[in-house]
Design an enzyme around this catalytic site. Structure first.
Site, mmCIF file in Angstrom:
data_model
loop_
_atom_site.group_PDB
_atom_site.id
_atom_site.type_symbol
_atom_site.label_atom_id
_atom_site.label_comp_id
_atom_site.label_asym_id
_atom_site.label_seq_id
_atom_site.Cartn_x
_atom_site.Cartn_y
_atom_site.Cartn_z
ATOM 1 N N SER A 38 0.840 -1.188 0.000
ATOM 2 C CA SER A 38 0.000 0.000 0.000
ATOM 3 C C SER A 38 0.884 1.250 0.000
ATOM 4 O O SER A 38 2.043 1.202 -0.422
ATOM 5 C CB SER A 38 -0.910 -0.060 1.236
ATOM 6 O OG SER A 38 -1.821 0.996 1.228
ATOM 7 N N TYR A 57 -4.820 7.216 -7.597
ATOM 8 C CA TYR A 57 -3.836 6.377 -6.895
ATOM 9 C C TYR A 57 -4.136 6.303 -5.394
ATOM 10 O O TYR A 57 -4.204 5.218 -4.812
ATOM 11 C CB TYR A 57 -2.426 6.936 -7.123
ATOM 12 C CG TYR A 57 -1.333 6.103 -6.483
ATOM 13 C CD1 TYR A 57 -0.872 4.942 -7.090
ATOM 14 C CD2 TYR A 57 -0.752 6.476 -5.257
ATOM 15 C CE1 TYR A 57 0.121 4.166 -6.508
ATOM 16 C CE2 TYR A 57 0.240 5.715 -4.677
ATOM 17 C CZ TYR A 57 0.681 4.560 -5.302
ATOM 18 O OH TYR A 57 1.663 3.803 -4.718
ATOM 19 N N LYS A 80 -5.341 2.968 -3.025
ATOM 20 C CA LYS A 80 -4.626 2.407 -1.870
ATOM 21 C C LYS A 80 -5.515 2.430 -0.622
ATOM 22 O O LYS A 80 -5.408 1.554 0.231
ATOM 23 C CB LYS A 80 -3.315 3.172 -1.631
ATOM 24 C CG LYS A 80 -2.283 3.002 -2.761
ATOM 25 C CD LYS A 80 -1.858 1.556 -2.984
ATOM 26 C CE LYS A 80 -0.727 1.437 -4.000
ATOM 27 N NZ LYS A 80 -0.314 0.045 -4.262
HETATM 28 P P1 NAP Z 1 7.523 -0.141 -10.477
HETATM 29 O O1 NAP Z 1 9.010 -0.218 -10.454
HETATM 30 O O2 NAP Z 1 6.852 0.644 -11.549
HETATM 31 O O3 NAP Z 1 6.962 -1.635 -10.447
HETATM 32 C C1 NAP Z 1 5.607 -1.901 -10.611
HETATM 33 C C2 NAP Z 1 5.451 -3.356 -10.982
HETATM 34 O O4 NAP Z 1 4.042 -3.638 -11.124
HETATM 35 C C3 NAP Z 1 6.098 -3.692 -12.339
HETATM 36 O O5 NAP Z 1 6.654 -4.965 -12.282
HETATM 37 C C4 NAP Z 1 4.915 -3.673 -13.286
HETATM 38 O O6 NAP Z 1 5.087 -4.458 -14.442
HETATM 39 C C5 NAP Z 1 3.870 -4.300 -12.371
HETATM 40 N N1 NAP Z 1 2.512 -4.179 -12.882
HETATM 41 C C6 NAP Z 1 1.821 -3.075 -13.224
HETATM 42 N N2 NAP Z 1 0.604 -3.419 -13.698
HETATM 43 C C7 NAP Z 1 0.528 -4.779 -13.643
HETATM 44 C C8 NAP Z 1 -0.454 -5.726 -13.970
HETATM 45 N N3 NAP Z 1 -1.630 -5.391 -14.517
HETATM 46 N N4 NAP Z 1 -0.187 -7.040 -13.742
HETATM 47 C C9 NAP Z 1 0.994 -7.418 -13.221
HETATM 48 N N5 NAP Z 1 1.978 -6.572 -12.913
HETATM 49 C C10 NAP Z 1 1.749 -5.271 -13.122
HETATM 50 O O7 NAP Z 1 6.954 0.472 -9.113
HETATM 51 P P2 NAP Z 1 7.292 0.221 -7.560
HETATM 52 O O8 NAP Z 1 7.543 1.550 -6.981
HETATM 53 O O9 NAP Z 1 8.294 -0.866 -7.399
HETATM 54 O O10 NAP Z 1 5.848 -0.240 -7.056
HETATM 55 C C11 NAP Z 1 5.608 -1.468 -6.388
HETATM 56 C C12 NAP Z 1 4.453 -1.263 -5.436
HETATM 57 O O11 NAP Z 1 4.849 -0.345 -4.403
HETATM 58 C C13 NAP Z 1 3.191 -0.661 -6.066
HETATM 59 O O12 NAP Z 1 2.044 -1.287 -5.543
HETATM 60 C C14 NAP Z 1 3.248 0.791 -5.622
HETATM 61 O O13 NAP Z 1 1.973 1.396 -5.575
HETATM 62 C C15 NAP Z 1 3.845 0.623 -4.239
HETATM 63 N N6 NAP Z 1 4.428 1.854 -3.674
HETATM 64 C C16 NAP Z 1 5.480 2.466 -4.294
HETATM 65 C C17 NAP Z 1 6.000 3.621 -3.744
HETATM 66 C C18 NAP Z 1 7.137 4.350 -4.391
HETATM 67 O O14 NAP Z 1 7.444 5.467 -3.919
HETATM 68 N N7 NAP Z 1 7.793 3.797 -5.401
HETATM 69 C C19 NAP Z 1 5.469 4.140 -2.555
HETATM 70 C C20 NAP Z 1 4.397 3.498 -1.952
HETATM 71 C C21 NAP Z 1 3.901 2.340 -2.526
HETATM 72 P P3 NAP Z 1 5.672 -3.854 -15.841
HETATM 73 O O15 NAP Z 1 7.162 -3.831 -15.691
HETATM 74 O O16 NAP Z 1 5.182 -4.807 -16.855
HETATM 75 O O17 NAP Z 1 5.102 -2.470 -15.991
#
Ligand code: NAP
Length: 243
Positions: free
Chosen positions: A142, A166, A170
């Site tokens: 989340s 977004y 969440k």
């Molecule tokens: P990221 O590097 O963009 O990774 C997102 C991942 O989700 C990628 O592997 C992407 O695949 C995959 N994805 C997106 N849509 C999908 C679908 N329909 N089916 C399967 N996989 C899918 O982002 P991240 O920051 O690591 O995010 C991971 C999680 O952490 C997310 O839930 C995000 O909301 C959460 N989060 C992130 C942050 C932050 O600051 N980065 C903060 C709070 C929470 P593709 O490579 O194919 O696009």
């Protein structure tokens, strides 16, 4: 370190999910690295193999596609008898500058499809395998942006970050955490929401000072809770977060 524990992480081909896969593999888990694009999943596995991890396998799974989830479940059932850890990590930011008054319904729907409905339908499909584990754990990845309490606090550092689709997705995911935890309160299953913190990944255009391994560490902590651990709560690196 080897054990017979198994873990599935959605959206694990890059970012926080990839680091989570690496950390669970280092703990000896047999890790299924979920990716919606098969080639990207295999590339990530190659990278982990180069680092010496052999206990990792790719699993194609698009969390917005019921058939893809069904196929992933059937494939996993041929490989393992129980699933110990499910990490609903796959997520998208959607169009981030939109205010509620102007956000398009298509954008809101897309973001909810992945971040909320995706996590719910993946969970529903894998409950059967999780039910065969002695200590099943689910982490819903989340964000503090989904906390209504923080979003309503003008003193909070990220108070101006009002990303309608977004943040709402969440908040909805957090609600799913509470509801699933209640349904399974008399079982061994534990489910929590975890906020990895503002992290430099594709999702944030590499904004944020935190690195993916920092976020993964918090996720792994709640994916590997012992029998006395909490369920139906929301955590970040510093402890419990208000809903
Ligand atoms: P990221 O590097 O963009 O990774 C997102 C991942 O989700 C990628 O592997 C992407 O695949 C995959 N994805 C997106 N849509 C999908 C679908 N329909 N089916 C399967 N996989 C899918 O982002 P991240 O920051 O690591 O995010 C991971 C999680 O952490 C997310 O839930 C995000 O909301 C959460 N989060 C992130 C942050 C932050 O600051 N980065 C903060 C709070 C929470 P593709 O490579 O194919 O696009």
């Amino acid at each position: 370190m080897k054990n017979d524990k198994t873990a599935l992480i959605t959206g694990a081909n890059k970012g926080i999910g990839f680091e989570t896969a690496k950390q669970l593999a280092a703990l000896g888990y047999n890790v299924f690295l979920g990716s919606r694009n098969k080639a990207n999943g295999l590339k990530a596995i190659e990278e982990l193999n180069k680092l010496g991890f052999t206990n990792v396998q790719a699993l194609e799974i698009d969390v917005t596609n019921k058939e893809s989830i069904q196929n992933a479940k059937e494939e996993l059932k041929t490989k393992i008898s129980h699933l110990d850890v499910l990490i609903n990590n796959a997520g998208i930011a959607g169009i981030i500058s939109n205010l509620p008054s102007v956000d398009s319904i298509d954008n809101i729907r897309n973001v909810l499809e992945t971040n909320f409905l995706g996590a719910v339908q993946v969970t529903q499909h894998f409950l059967e395998l999780l039910g065969k584990s002695n200590a099943p754990r689910i982490v819903n990845v989340s964000s503090e942006l989904g906390s209504l309490t923080l979003q309503s606090n003008p003193e909070w550092e990220f108070y101006p970050y009002k990303v309608f689709a977004y943040n709402t997705s969440k908040t909805a995911l957090n609600s799913a955490t509470v509801m699933f935890a209640h349904e399974f309160k008399d079982t061994a299953l534990k489910i929590n929401s975890v906020a990895p913190g503002y992290t430099a990944t594709d999702l944030t255009n590499f904004g944020g000072e935190r690195t993916p391994d920092m976020g993964a560490k918090v996720i792994v902590k709640y994916a590997t809770l012992d029998i006395n651990g909490p369920t139906g709560k929301f955590f970040n690196e510093n402890g419990e977060v208000a809903w």
